[in-house]
Design an enzyme around this catalytic site. Structure first.
Site, PDB file in Angstrom:
ATOM      1  N   LYS A 235     -43.769  55.571 -48.798  1.00 13.16           N
ATOM      2  CA  LYS A 235     -43.361  54.434 -49.615  1.00 13.16           C
ATOM      3  C   LYS A 235     -43.372  53.255 -48.822  1.00 13.16           C
ATOM      4  O   LYS A 235     -42.998  53.239 -47.633  1.00 13.16           O
ATOM      5  CB  LYS A 235     -41.795  54.588 -50.168  1.00 13.16           C
ATOM      6  CG  LYS A 235     -41.689  55.924 -51.186  1.00 13.16           C
ATOM      7  CD  LYS A 235     -40.762  55.751 -52.069  1.00 13.16           C
ATOM      8  CE  LYS A 235     -40.852  56.869 -53.140  1.00 13.16           C
ATOM      9  NZ  LYS A 235     -40.063  56.624 -54.530  1.00 13.16           N
TER      10      LYS A 235
ATOM     11  N   HIS B 144     -21.127  38.146 -59.616  1.00 16.07           N
ATOM     12  CA  HIS B 144     -20.857  37.432 -61.047  1.00 16.07           C
ATOM     13  C   HIS B 144     -22.527  37.012 -61.521  1.00 16.07           C
ATOM     14  O   HIS B 144     -22.253  36.797 -62.975  1.00 16.07           O
ATOM     15  CB  HIS B 144     -19.947  36.467 -60.835  1.00 16.07           C
ATOM     16  CG  HIS B 144     -18.651  36.973 -60.664  1.00 16.07           C
ATOM     17  ND1 HIS B 144     -18.151  37.462 -59.209  1.00 16.07           N
ATOM     18  CD2 HIS B 144     -17.611  37.103 -61.435  1.00 16.07           C
ATOM     19  CE1 HIS B 144     -17.005  37.723 -59.380  1.00 16.07           C
ATOM     20  NE2 HIS B 144     -16.581  37.757 -60.797  1.00 16.07           N
TER      21      HIS B 144
ATOM     22  N   ASP C 204     -19.059  46.627 -67.830  1.00 18.02           N
ATOM     23  CA  ASP C 204     -18.741  47.941 -67.024  1.00 18.02           C
ATOM     24  C   ASP C 204     -19.419  49.120 -67.787  1.00 18.02           C
ATOM     25  O   ASP C 204     -19.583  50.242 -67.401  1.00 18.02           O
ATOM     26  CB  ASP C 204     -17.249  48.191 -66.491  1.00 18.02           C
ATOM     27  CG  ASP C 204     -17.177  46.899 -65.502  1.00 18.02           C
ATOM     28  OD1 ASP C 204     -17.912  46.197 -65.294  1.00 18.02           O
ATOM     29  OD2 ASP C 204     -15.927  46.709 -65.572  1.00 18.02           O
TER      30      ASP C 204
ATOM     31  N   ARG D 138     -32.040  44.900 -45.620  1.00 15.85           N
ATOM     32  CA  ARG D 138     -31.294  43.765 -46.098  1.00 15.85           C
ATOM     33  C   ARG D 138     -30.442  44.070 -47.063  1.00 15.85           C
ATOM     34  O   ARG D 138     -30.554  45.094 -47.659  1.00 15.85           O
ATOM     35  CB  ARG D 138     -32.466  42.823 -46.576  1.00 15.85           C
ATOM     36  CG  ARG D 138     -33.467  41.868 -45.610  1.00 15.85           C
ATOM     37  CD  ARG D 138     -32.506  41.124 -44.692  1.00 15.85           C
ATOM     38  NE  ARG D 138     -33.480  40.532 -43.743  1.00 15.85           N
ATOM     39  CZ  ARG D 138     -33.858  40.881 -42.633  1.00 15.85           C
ATOM     40  NH1 ARG D 138     -33.556  42.097 -42.269  1.00 15.85           N
ATOM     41  NH2 ARG D 138     -34.629  40.385 -41.856  1.00 15.85           N
TER      42      ARG D 138
HETATM   43  O1  F6P Z   1     -14.753  44.222 -65.510  1.00 17.93           O
HETATM   44  C1  F6P Z   1     -15.625  43.493 -65.294  1.00 17.93           C
HETATM   45  C2  F6P Z   1     -16.215  42.921 -64.037  1.00 17.93           C
HETATM   46  O2  F6P Z   1     -17.108  42.182 -63.996  1.00 17.93           O
HETATM   47  C3  F6P Z   1     -16.159  44.117 -63.013  1.00 17.93           C
HETATM   48  O3  F6P Z   1     -17.466  44.653 -63.133  1.00 17.93           O
HETATM   49  C4  F6P Z   1     -15.710  43.723 -61.601  1.00 17.93           C
HETATM   50  O4  F6P Z   1     -15.322  44.478 -60.875  1.00 17.93           O
HETATM   51  C5  F6P Z   1     -14.533  42.509 -62.153  1.00 17.93           C
HETATM   52  O5  F6P Z   1     -14.955  42.457 -63.605  1.00 17.93           O
HETATM   53  C6  F6P Z   1     -14.559  41.385 -61.443  1.00 17.93           C
HETATM   54  O6  F6P Z   1     -13.662  40.563 -61.709  1.00 17.93           O
HETATM   55  P1  F6P Z   1     -13.252  39.054 -61.574  1.00 17.93           P
HETATM   56  O7  F6P Z   1     -14.291  38.382 -62.382  1.00 17.93           O
HETATM   57  O8  F6P Z   1     -11.720  38.802 -61.851  1.00 17.93           O
HETATM   58  O9  F6P Z   1     -13.496  38.825 -60.011  1.00 17.93           O
END
Ligand code: F6P
Length: 323
Positions: free
Chosen positions: A213, A253, A127, A247
């Protein structure tokens, strides 16, 4: 100092392994024993630690995630849980602790420090919202992953003359979104720090269409008041006149899952050694971070429970470049 322990906590970040490796190797260089705590503060509370030697941290420099494991630990949030952690450190003869992690993790480190544990923190979270450092371990790699996705989405967006809402992580901080929007050439960015209503996003997309664009890319921070799903819903509910079809892609993650790039490996290696240097000179209760081009320390009590505001420069240039 004879024995130290290292843990990774909170959301994993690419480069955490490189930081563990650096702590272990710098510690052994001092003829100290190093223990790895499993699964963050959860392992500290239960006393789950294993000795780490030079070879235990071989082959991990380039790997994403954290081989020690991480967790968000509820027990550690209680006073009893934290006392259990302090007792476990004492029972295993650990003289000092290195905590690799982001905001919540460093707030935990501060609490341990107040209980008398010699602690040094290493700034690590995708972050990049931690005070005391210009850049956190993992943020650059996560940013590159977001950029790769944006570059790919642009080719399909242009082919179909579409707008894409791309949601990126960052919790309550807009750094990843803003940096990805600037470096990815987005037409609009939505971040928690600046309230942007769905109507304003619709207007930006429509203007991009009117300027001829072939696509419009909107980068949305997950922590923004209106996230990508809400903005998309608003477009549908209000039959927004965008010009483009729309979209939505939520990166989630995927952004945390990459192997660390050169920048994060180097930063993690520097911060890992710097953390051990702090322990050598008896500087405890601090976070090691990057200040300009050099490594500096900041007292944990200046960091705990606070977040780093976005720099004004990125905020200023983003709208200029969206033309
Ligand atoms: O703090 C890192 C982070 O990836 C944030 O960007 C995100 O909001 C959070 O962790 C997600 O947490 P978790 O992996 O517990 O879902």
């Amino acid at each position: 100092m004879k024995r130290i322990a290292v843990l990774t906590s909170g959301g994993d970040a690419p480069g955490m392994n490189a930081a563990i490796r650096a702590v272990v190797r710098a510690g052994i260089h001092q003829d100290w024993q190093v223990k790895g705590v499993l699964n963050g503060y959860a392992g500290l509370v239960s006393g789950a630690m294993r000795p780490l030697g030079l070879r235990d941290v071989g082959g991990i420099l380039w790997r994403g995630g954290t081989f020690l494991g991480s967790a968000r630990c509820l027990d550690f949030k209680t006073e009893a849980g934290r006392q259990q952690a302090v007792d476990a450190l004492a029972a295993q003869g650990v003289d000092a602790l290195v905590v690799i992690g982001g905001n919540g993790s460093q707030t935990g480190a501060h609490m341990l420090s107040q209980m008398g544990v010699p602690v040094v923190g290493i700034a690590s979270t995708i972050d990049n919202d931690l005070l005391g450092t210009d850049m956190t371990i993992g943020a650059t790699t996560a940013l590159n992953i977001a950029l790769e996705a944006i570059d790919r989405l642009k080719t399909t967006a242009s082919s179909h003359r579409r707008a894409f809402l791309v949601e990126v992580m960052g919790r309550d901080c807009g750094y990843l979104a803003l940096a990805a929007a600037i470096a990815g050439g987005a037409e609009c960015v939505v971040i928690p720090e600046v309230e942007t209503r769905p109507e304003e996003v619709a207007a930006a997309v429509h203007e991009a269409y009117m300027r001829g664009k072939p696509h419009a890319l909107v980068v949305v921070a997950e922590g923004a008041k209106f996230d990508a799903a809400e903005i998309a819903r608003h477009f549908v509910d209000n039959k927004a006149d965008l010009g483009f079809g729309v979209r939505t892609t939520i990166l989630g993650h995927v952004q945390r899952g990459g192997n660390p790039g050169a920048y994060d490996r180097l930063l993690a290696s520097r911060l890992g050694v710097a953390a051990v240097d702090c322990l050598v000179r008896g500087e405890f209760g601090v976070l090691v971070g990057l200040r300009g081009h050099t490594i500096g320390t900041t007292p944990l009590d200046e960091i705990a429970g606070r977040t780093k505001p976005l720099g004004p420069e990125l905020l200023r240039i983003a709208p200029i470049l969206q033309a």
